[in-house]
Write an enzyme that holds these catalytic residues in place. Sequence first.
Site, short mmCIF file in Angstrom:
data_model
loop_
_atom_site.label_atom_id
_atom_site.label_comp_id
_atom_site.label_asym_id
_atom_site.label_seq_id
_atom_site.Cartn_x
_atom_site.Cartn_y
_atom_site.Cartn_z
N LYS A 37 0.81 -1.08 -0.01
CA LYS A 37 -0.04 -0.08 -0.05
C LYS A 37 0.87 1.24 0.17
CE LYS A 37 -4.40 -1.32 2.14
NZ LYS A 37 -5.24 -1.22 3.45
N ASP A 123 -14.17 -3.46 10.58
CA ASP A 123 -14.66 -3.73 9.01
C ASP A 123 -14.60 -5.24 8.56
OD1 ASP A 123 -15.57 -2.75 6.55
OD2 ASP A 123 -13.32 -2.05 5.91
#
Length: 264
Positions: A37, A123
């Site tokens: 990322k 999440d």
Amino acid sequence: MQEFRETQAIARRRVLARRGGVQSEAGEWRGLPVFVKTLLTGDPEAALRFDHEGRIAGSLTHPLIVPLLARSPNQLIFPFVEGGTLRERVEGGPLPLPEALEVACGVLEAAEYLHAQGVTHHDLKPENVLLVKGRERSECVRLIDFGMSHSRALPLDVHDGTRMGTPHFMAPEQFRGVRGDPRSDLYSAAVLLFDCLCGFPPYEDALGWLVGLRGDRAPLPGPPALHPILCAALSRDPEDRPASAAEMRAALMEVARELECRCP
């Protein structure tokens, strides 16, 4: 987990996605296949969120959680996991009961560890559950993505008071901005199990359910022995859910034993 100041050279880079100022890539780093990322924006708030994710991911060490190998202010490097997401698996059709229970047990085992570390994932959804190739039972599960997570160990919660989450999988109190309650993850784990068994989540109008305007839920899937666990974990009030990930996992294991399903 290593820390470094400069962005490291990633070989054989292949862009997978760009979202919210962050680019995700597959590549090779120090001879290892990795998932990377990279923060692309100079926005201070985005940098805070990126640092927040790196700090939480870097604090975790568990076999069912993808570890952070290295981090810099602009880059997070994880091992690349061969397999696919639970979302990809569910899109092929509902899972058989034994497999669905194995996945749920794995997610809850990882959640039990997180909660012991003072971390709430916030999440849990099929996109954030990887299924490892060639593994059986709950060992196949790998949990990822701590971008929305809450950690009691951090002095600042950059998401404090927000409604961040995925509507079909987030708990009602999370939608109201309540963060750091582990029972929110139990709600999401129940939705995951429901989704595995049906191929869709329990509330078609997720936002209507979250704001309290709609309460029509799809029929509970699976055998009747499973229904009390699902019903409790999907409760609007966190007090009515199982007390912990360990308790919910134990209840699922008991159902699996009764039905002679595998669930370690």
